[in-house]
Design a protein around this motif. Structure first.
Motif, PDB file in Angstrom:
ATOM      1  N   GLN A   1      -7.901  16.500   4.101  1.00  0.00           N
ATOM      2  CA  GLN A   1      -8.935  15.871   3.282  1.00  0.00           C
ATOM      3  C   GLN A   1     -10.242  15.718   4.055  1.00  0.00           C
ATOM      4  O   GLN A   1     -11.181  15.087   3.590  1.00  0.00           O
ATOM      5  CB  GLN A   1      -8.458  14.520   2.766  1.00  0.00           C
TER       6      GLN A   1
ATOM      7  N   SER B   1      -1.799  16.784   2.977  1.00  0.00           N
ATOM      8  CA  SER B   1      -1.616  15.610   2.112  1.00  0.00           C
ATOM      9  C   SER B   1      -0.582  15.904   1.016  1.00  0.00           C
ATOM     10  O   SER B   1      -0.059  14.981   0.413  1.00  0.00           O
ATOM     11  CB  SER B   1      -2.945  15.169   1.503  1.00  0.00           C
ATOM     12  N   ARG B   2      -0.296  17.184   0.802  1.00  0.00           N
ATOM     13  CA  ARG B   2       0.769  17.628  -0.126  1.00  0.00           C
ATOM     14  C   ARG B   2       0.757  16.869  -1.455  1.00  0.00           C
ATOM     15  O   ARG B   2       1.752  16.267  -1.860  1.00  0.00           O
ATOM     16  CB  ARG B   2       2.150  17.406   0.513  1.00  0.00           C
ATOM     17  N   GLY B   3      -0.397  16.870  -2.096  1.00  0.00           N
ATOM     18  CA  GLY B   3      -0.470  16.266  -3.429  1.00  0.00           C
ATOM     19  C   GLY B   3      -0.462  14.745  -3.427  1.00  0.00           C
ATOM     20  O   GLY B   3      -0.535  14.135  -4.484  1.00  0.00           O
ATOM     21  N   ARG B   4      -0.360  14.148  -2.232  1.00  0.00           N
ATOM     22  CA  ARG B   4      -0.406  12.680  -2.196  1.00  0.00           C
ATOM     23  C   ARG B   4      -1.868  12.231  -2.156  1.00  0.00           C
ATOM     24  O   ARG B   4      -2.756  13.033  -1.961  1.00  0.00           O
ATOM     25  CB  ARG B   4       0.344  12.153  -0.961  1.00  0.00           C
ATOM     26  N   MET B   5      -2.074  10.956  -2.301  1.00  0.00           N
ATOM     27  CA  MET B   5      -3.432  10.409  -2.283  1.00  0.00           C
ATOM     28  C   MET B   5      -4.151  10.775  -0.987  1.00  0.00           C
ATOM     29  O   MET B   5      -5.322  11.103  -0.958  1.00  0.00           O
ATOM     30  CB  MET B   5      -3.289   8.889  -2.388  1.00  0.00           C
TER      31      MET B   5
ATOM     32  N   VAL C   1      -3.006  11.494   3.620  1.00  0.00           N
ATOM     33  CA  VAL C   1      -1.913  11.522   4.603  1.00  0.00           C
ATOM     34  C   VAL C   1      -1.654  10.074   5.033  1.00  0.00           C
ATOM     35  O   VAL C   1      -2.578   9.382   5.484  1.00  0.00           O
ATOM     36  CB  VAL C   1      -2.294  12.395   5.821  1.00  0.00           C
ATOM     37  N   PRO C   2      -0.401   9.592   4.864  1.00  0.00           N
ATOM     38  CA  PRO C   2      -0.118   8.187   5.200  1.00  0.00           C
ATOM     39  C   PRO C   2      -0.401   7.892   6.680  1.00  0.00           C
ATOM     40  O   PRO C   2      -0.287   8.783   7.532  1.00  0.00           O
ATOM     41  CB  PRO C   2       1.374   8.042   4.900  1.00  0.00           C
TER      42      PRO C   2
ATOM     43  N   GLU D   1       1.971   9.019   9.451  1.00  0.00           N
ATOM     44  CA  GLU D   1       1.926  10.448   9.803  1.00  0.00           C
ATOM     45  C   GLU D   1       0.723  10.759  10.671  1.00  0.00           C
ATOM     46  O   GLU D   1       0.798  11.582  11.586  1.00  0.00           O
ATOM     47  CB  GLU D   1       1.900  11.316   8.526  1.00  0.00           C
TER      48      GLU D   1
ATOM     49  N   PRO E   1      -7.193   6.044  -5.150  1.00  0.00           N
ATOM     50  CA  PRO E   1      -6.251   4.959  -4.820  1.00  0.00           C
ATOM     51  C   PRO E   1      -6.495   3.705  -5.663  1.00  0.00           C
ATOM     52  O   PRO E   1      -7.636   3.334  -5.912  1.00  0.00           O
ATOM     53  CB  PRO E   1      -6.533   4.687  -3.341  1.00  0.00           C
TER      54      PRO E   1
END
Ligand SMILES: Cc1ncc(COP(=O)(O)O)c(C=O)c1O
Length: 408
Positions: free
Chosen positions: A119, A143-147, A149-150, A153, A327
């Motif tokens: 991102q 980020s694989r479709g997530r909001m 990268v947490p 990670e 988010p």
């Protein structure tokens, strides 16, 4: 900062007090600050002052402010990010700044990793990817479709092999905000540097370089700072300065530029060692108009208003059946909301249809329509946007606008 809903609606702020200072607000519903902030009227005076200096003072203008503009203008911005005076220098844009920082680093040893996520703004990736040929190993976390990268990670990827972590504080696509403080802490523990791109945060999200304990911060003035193009900023932690010897350099970075010494660079000991050639003075002067207004309003207040307005807009849009992929927790996002359209709907066509109604927003692939309130945005303007978007969807009128649009 995470105000409760009751305090959010009670934010003490009156956009009407600021609107007359921004000419475009009289003729449009301006919700596109994440792309280009509205121009303050005082830019006319700043540019006239510059022209008058040139016209009447001629070559003397260099000694009367022009040469020092990258530091003097940087000093104004330093106040916005709680940086010490003299620690912020001005350049043209982020691409140049990231290249300049990269040119300080040695990728030849075992500590050669550059860690960021997908991102990051693409211009930054282009710069760091180019360092592969110098031995850099690029670790780009998906980020694989997530909001986004947490945090866990991000932290796990930063280790003793990491040289630098050049990340965007707030993602330009979906407004996801990193926990920059935790990332800086981790980087410090393992001896890595952090270069935080605050282009999408400074001016709408409070940024305090001392509180974050960040090594370097960069960004531009086009968006939330309402400063226009050509005024990129770079903050470097003063203790780091002596370790940085950029290969992208020039005479403005020399210890004695007007001695015109021959041979190798002899770097200045202060932050001017991060400059290169003659500064783009007109752009820097123009940018101060926006910085001055933001200092007057106060970024804490801008943020409180932004959270109140984006929360209300989010609820309005959800109620109308739109998906809002930014988010949900305002603490995890910047000043923008994205609205996802249906696969059969054409984002550019919606943007064009909204523009015909005087509403300025934009659209990014894989993100959706981006919409942003700033301190000059009224609540009813966002309601008008949500209502118009709904109407366009229901009537299908957006289809008339479905031709190729340029995206800026
Ligand atoms: C996070 C971020 N970084 C960088 C840029 C642009 O960089 P530059 O100043 O090189 O044009 C943008 C522009 O949209 C951005 O959003």
């Amino acid at each position: 900062m995470n105000p409760q809903p009751s305090t959010r609606s009670a934010v003490q702020h009156d956009p009407e007090a600021w609107r007359p200072r921004f000419p475009i607000l009289a003729s449009s519903t301006y919700l596109v600050t994440h792309s280009l902030g509205a121009m303050p009227h005082s830019v006319y005076d700043k540019l006239k002052d510059f022209a008058d200096q040139w016209a009447t003072r001629g070559v003397r203008a260099w000694a009367e402010g022009w040469w020092d503009a990258p530091i003097q203008v940087g000093n104004l911005l330093a106040r916005l990010m709680n940086a010490p005076q003299g620690s912020v220098v001005m350049h043209q844009n982020v691409s140049v700044i990231e290249s300049l920082v990269a040119s300080c680093l040695d990728f030849g040893g075992p500590r050669n990793r550059v860690v960021y996520d997908d991102q990051n703004f693409p211009t930054n990736m282009y710069v760091w990817e180019g360092c592969r040929r110098l031995g850099a190993e690029i670790v780009c976390l998906p980020s694989r479709g997530r909001m986004g990268v947490p945090l866990e990670e991000m932290l796990a990827a930063i280790d003793e092999r990491t040289l630098i972590v050049p990340i965007s504080h707030v993602c330009f696509r979906n407004s996801f905000k990193h926990d920059a403080k935790a990332i800086c802490k981790r980087a410090k523990e393992v001896g890595a540097l952090v270069l935080l791109d605050t282009y999408q945060s400074l001016g709408t999200v409070p940024v305090d370089v001392q509180e974050l304990d960040v090594d370097m911060v960069c960004g531009g003035s086009v968006k939330w700072l309402c400063g226009g193009p050509g005024a990129g900023y770079l903050y470097v932690r003063p203790q780091l300065l002596s370790t940085l010897e950029p290969r992208i350099t020039g005479w403005a970075a020399h210890a004695a530029p007007f001695a015109f010494e021959l041979g190798a660079q002899r770097y200045a000991s202060d932050a001017t060692r991060l400059l290169h050639g003659s500064p783009a003075v007109a752009a820097l002067y123009a940018a101060t108009a926006g910085y001055e207004i933001l200092l007057e309003v106060g970024v804490e207040r801008v943020r409180a208003w932004s959270i109140a307005r984006t929360q209300a807009l989010r609820e309005d849009l959800l109620g109308r059946g739109f998906e809002v992929p930014s988010p949900e927790d305002p603490d995890q996002r910047g000043g923008t909301l994205t609205v996802r359209l249906r696969p059969q709907e054409n984002g550019s066509a919606f943007v064009a249809a909204l523009e015909q109604r005087g509403i300025l927003v934009d659209h990014r692939p894989e993100a959706g329509i981006r919409v942003s309130p700033h301190f000059y945005t009224r609540a009813d303007e966002l309601e008008f946007f949500a209502e118009s978007l709904s109407e366009l969807r229901e009537s299908g009128a957006w289809r008339e606008f479905a031709r190729a649009q340029k995206n800026y």
